[in-house]
Design a protein around this motif. Structure first.
Motif, PDB file in Angstrom:
ATOM      1  N   LYS A  73      24.799  -1.332 -19.972  1.00 15.90           N
ATOM      2  CA  LYS A  73      23.403  -1.731 -20.538  1.00 15.90           C
ATOM      3  C   LYS A  73      22.373  -0.904 -19.659  1.00 15.90           C
ATOM      4  N   LYS A  74      21.306  -0.596 -20.465  1.00 15.22           N
ATOM      5  CA  LYS A  74      20.206   0.091 -19.751  1.00 15.22           C
ATOM      6  C   LYS A  74      19.361  -0.999 -18.750  1.00 15.22           C
ATOM      7  N   LYS A  75      18.968  -0.106 -17.755  1.00 20.35           N
ATOM      8  CA  LYS A  75      18.333  -0.988 -16.899  1.00 20.35           C
ATOM      9  C   LYS A  75      16.841  -1.464 -17.177  1.00 20.35           C
ATOM     10  N   THR A  76      16.583  -2.791 -17.240  1.00 18.35           N
ATOM     11  CA  THR A  76      15.303  -3.129 -17.713  1.00 18.35           C
ATOM     12  C   THR A  76      14.285  -3.172 -16.494  1.00 18.35           C
ATOM     13  N   VAL A  77      13.145  -2.607 -16.667  1.00 17.95           N
ATOM     14  CA  VAL A  77      12.022  -2.698 -15.750  1.00 17.95           C
ATOM     15  C   VAL A  77      11.016  -3.937 -16.076  1.00 17.95           C
ATOM     16  N   SER A  78      10.932  -4.458 -15.141  1.00 18.07           N
ATOM     17  CA  SER A  78       9.830  -5.752 -15.078  1.00 18.07           C
ATOM     18  C   SER A  78       8.310  -5.276 -15.311  1.00 18.07           C
ATOM     19  N   GLY A  79       7.655  -6.104 -15.667  1.00 17.39           N
ATOM     20  CA  GLY A  79       6.037  -5.841 -15.903  1.00 17.39           C
ATOM     21  C   GLY A  79       5.426  -5.821 -14.806  1.00 17.39           C
ATOM     22  N   LYS A  80       5.918  -6.717 -13.725  1.00 20.07           N
ATOM     23  CA  LYS A  80       5.377  -6.264 -12.480  1.00 20.07           C
ATOM     24  C   LYS A  80       5.600  -4.938 -11.703  1.00 20.07           C
ATOM     25  N   ARG A  81       6.933  -4.560 -12.115  1.00 20.15           N
ATOM     26  CA  ARG A  81       7.157  -3.056 -11.465  1.00 20.15           C
ATOM     27  C   ARG A  81       6.256  -2.064 -12.267  1.00 20.15           C
ATOM     28  N   LYS A  82       6.029  -2.220 -13.625  1.00 17.82           N
ATOM     29  CA  LYS A  82       5.237  -1.295 -14.288  1.00 17.82           C
ATOM     30  C   LYS A  82       3.953  -1.302 -13.815  1.00 17.82           C
ATOM     31  N   ALA A  83       3.339  -2.319 -13.457  1.00 19.82           N
ATOM     32  CA  ALA A  83       2.036  -2.456 -12.963  1.00 19.82           C
ATOM     33  C   ALA A  83       1.718  -1.694 -11.689  1.00 19.82           C
ATOM     34  N   ASP A 129       3.680   0.728 -10.429  1.00 18.90           N
ATOM     35  CA  ASP A 129       3.998   1.799 -10.555  1.00 18.90           C
ATOM     36  C   ASP A 129       2.601   2.598 -11.274  1.00 18.90           C
ATOM     37  N   ALA A 130       2.001   1.773 -12.182  1.00 17.32           N
ATOM     38  CA  ALA A 130       1.005   2.428 -12.646  1.00 17.32           C
ATOM     39  C   ALA A 130      -0.252   2.502 -11.453  1.00 17.32           C
ATOM     40  N   LYS A 131      -0.169   1.648 -10.646  1.00 18.06           N
ATOM     41  CA  LYS A 131      -1.429   1.447  -9.822  1.00 18.06           C
ATOM     42  C   LYS A 131      -1.278   2.546  -8.543  1.00 18.06           C
ATOM     43  N   PHE A 132       0.116   2.517  -7.939  1.00 17.80           N
ATOM     44  CA  PHE A 132       0.307   3.177  -6.804  1.00 17.80           C
ATOM     45  C   PHE A 132       1.350   4.380  -7.111  1.00 17.80           C
ATOM     46  N   GLY A 133       1.572   4.664  -8.394  1.00 12.37           N
ATOM     47  CA  GLY A 133       2.432   5.793  -8.668  1.00 12.37           C
ATOM     48  C   GLY A 133       3.896   5.482  -8.401  1.00 12.37           C
ATOM     49  N   PHE A 134       4.517   6.697  -8.838  1.00 15.55           N
ATOM     50  CA  PHE A 134       6.012   6.132  -9.069  1.00 15.55           C
ATOM     51  C   PHE A 134       6.712   7.514  -8.287  1.00 15.55           C
ATOM     52  N   GLY A 135       7.112   7.610  -6.910  1.00 18.69           N
ATOM     53  CA  GLY A 135       7.794   8.639  -6.409  1.00 18.69           C
ATOM     54  C   GLY A 135       6.660   9.797  -6.236  1.00 18.69           C
ATOM     55  N   GLY A 136       7.256  10.875  -5.522  1.00 21.44           N
ATOM     56  CA  GLY A 136       6.290  11.718  -5.260  1.00 21.44           C
ATOM     57  C   GLY A 136       5.466  12.021  -3.978  1.00 21.44           C
ATOM     58  N   ARG A 137       4.769  12.651  -3.602  1.00 20.70           N
ATOM     59  CA  ARG A 137       3.776  12.603  -2.427  1.00 20.70           C
ATOM     60  C   ARG A 137       2.870  11.823  -2.561  1.00 20.70           C
ATOM     61  N   LYS A 138       2.169  10.943  -1.821  1.00 18.16           N
ATOM     62  CA  LYS A 138       0.971  10.106  -1.840  1.00 18.16           C
ATOM     63  C   LYS A 138      -0.131  10.251  -0.794  1.00 18.16           C
ATOM     64  N   LYS A 139       0.471  11.039   0.373  1.00 15.97           N
ATOM     65  CA  LYS A 139      -0.448  11.399   1.200  1.00 15.97           C
ATOM     66  C   LYS A 139      -1.344  12.467   0.882  1.00 15.97           C
ATOM     67  N   GLY A 140      -2.877  12.097   1.126  1.00 13.43           N
ATOM     68  CA  GLY A 140      -3.743  13.100   0.757  1.00 13.43           C
ATOM     69  C   GLY A 140      -4.008  13.392  -0.612  1.00 13.43           C
ATOM     70  N   SER A 141      -3.527  12.539  -1.410  1.00 11.34           N
ATOM     71  CA  SER A 141      -3.801  12.411  -3.047  1.00 11.34           C
ATOM     72  C   SER A 141      -5.203  12.296  -3.341  1.00 11.34           C
ATOM     73  N   LYS A 142      -6.096  11.452  -2.454  1.00 11.19           N
ATOM     74  CA  LYS A 142      -7.589  11.449  -2.760  1.00 11.19           C
ATOM     75  C   LYS A 142      -8.402  12.233  -2.059  1.00 11.19           C
ATOM     76  N   ARG A 143      -7.855  13.445  -1.542  1.00 11.20           N
ATOM     77  CA  ARG A 143      -8.641  14.268  -1.072  1.00 11.20           C
ATOM     78  C   ARG A 143      -9.036  15.394  -2.074  1.00 11.20           C
ATOM     79  N   ASN A 144     -10.465  15.802  -1.662  1.00 11.91           N
ATOM     80  CA  ASN A 144     -10.981  16.815  -2.804  1.00 11.91           C
ATOM     81  C   ASN A 144     -10.170  18.174  -2.739  1.00 11.91           C
ATOM     82  N   THR A 145     -10.255  18.701  -3.921  1.00 18.35           N
ATOM     83  CA  THR A 145      -9.570  19.978  -4.055  1.00 18.35           C
ATOM     84  C   THR A 145     -10.419  20.818  -4.864  1.00 18.35           C
ATOM     85  N   LYS A 146     -10.183  21.919  -4.958  1.00 20.88           N
ATOM     86  CA  LYS A 146     -10.900  22.823  -5.829  1.00 20.88           C
ATOM     87  C   LYS A 146     -11.391  22.497  -7.150  1.00 20.88           C
ATOM     88  N   GLU A 147     -10.366  21.924  -7.750  1.00 18.55           N
ATOM     89  CA  GLU A 147     -10.669  21.490  -9.153  1.00 18.55           C
ATOM     90  C   GLU A 147     -11.326  20.110  -9.228  1.00 18.55           C
TER      91      GLU A 147
END
Length: 343
Positions: free
Chosen positions: A273-283, A285-303
């Protein structure tokens, strides 16, 4: 060598010549008196007499005795009759017959043998080429085939003659014969054969275990080398990321190869069976992100600096969360007036 005596011509000076004696006769007379005379000594003395001109032409004549073959047919037949064993055929069991016909199996075997011999000549230049008709290897093989065919024809004819004489050629089912060897001796032979067979089986098992151990070590070494290669590759990618050559660390999570990838694949395959993701996990992931680099994500960039306001909001804009937008803060004087009015 025989010396023939010839009469010498009489001299014309009237001197008397004693007839009947020559140098050769005197030589043989002396040699007969000496019991230790040998052929080599006679040859040496004849050569010495020839050097001293004691032997004249015509005194020595070579006579050859040729052996004439004698074909006495009656005597030969009598000798053959004397050596022939006069016994019944069942006692002699001799046969004179032609060769048995060449079977297809033997013909194929001869052809394969010839082809193998041809391949040996083609593959090795050191072996001189020999024609098949005079090749001793092929001749020996063909000679063995002739022996086989001769024995086969003799066997067929001999069995037929034995059947004609009423002699059984097969052992009956109820035939009982005493063994030439005792039971104790046969038990020893059986024990030796079983020990030999057990030794062969044991050596085969040891060989298989040794082969399995060798294959296991090879697989383990390959797995170790692969793991070390992945480790070196990961460290190299991390160094590139630190130097700014790579923009993210997705290679740490998207590695479908190697031990971690194999583990993830096995986990996916293990569950139907496919692995089911709980609502808590989805929330989360939506708030903190899922994977990838998180450090320095709030810094200003050129864009982000080119945008109108912070975090995508227009500078000084009134649009916001409510229907009328956020209220503008009153000035200092108005705040003071409102404070006095409350008092």
């Amino acid at each position: 060598m025989l010396l023939a005596q010839q009469a010498a011509p009489a001299p014309d000076d009237g001197t008397d010549v004693e007839m009947g004696t020559t140098v050769a006769e005197e030589f043989y007379a002396d040699s007969n008196d000496d019991s230790s005379f040998s052929e080599s000594d006679s040859d040496d003395e004849l050569r010495a007499a020839l050097r001293n001109n004691q032997l004249k032409p015509g005194l020595n004549v070579m006579e050859t005795n040729e052996h004439q073959p004698i074909n006495d047919t009656p005597k030969l037949k009598a000798a053959l009759e004397a050596i022939v064993l006069k016994a019944a055929w069942i006692e002699r069991m001799d046969l004179v017959n032609d060769l048995a016909p060449l079977t297809p199996e033997l013909a194929i075997q001869i052809e394969k043998h010839q082809q193998k011999r041809e391949n040996q000549f083609k593959g090795n230049r050191k072996i001189p080429y020999v024609a098949p008709d005079v090749d001793p290897v092929l001749n020996d093989f063909k000679r063995e085939i002739l022996f086989h065919r001769q024995a086969q024809a003799a066997t067929i004819e001999g069995i037929q003659r034995l059947h004609d004489l009423g002699i059984a050629t097969k052992r009956p089912d109820d035939y009982f014969a005493e063994m030439a060897k005792s039971d104790e001796h046969m038990q020893r032979i059986r024990k030796v054969l079983l020990d030999k067979q057990e030794g062969i089986a044991k050596s085969e098992r040891v060989r298989q275990l040794r082969e399995q151990r060798r294959i296991g070590k090879l697989i383990q070494r390959q797995a170790t080398e692969k793991r070390e290669e992945e480790r070196r590759k990961t460290l190299s990618d991390i160094k590139k990321f630190r130097k700014g050559k790579l923009s993210n660390l997705d290679f740490l999570d998207d590695d479908d190869e190697g031990p971690r990838g194999d583990f993830r694949k096995s986990g996916k395959k293990g569950t139907g069976k496919k692995k089911t993701v709980s609502g808590k996990r989805k929330a989360r992931d939506a708030k903190f992100g899922f994977g990838g680099r998180k450090k320095g994500s709030k810094r200003n960039t050129k864009e982000s600096s080119m945008q109108d306001g912070p975090r995508g909001k227009k500078r000084g804009g009134g649009g916001g969360g409510g229907a009328g937008g956020a209220k503008k803060r009153p000035g200092k004087n108005r705040r003071a007036q409102s404070k006095n009015r409350k008092k």
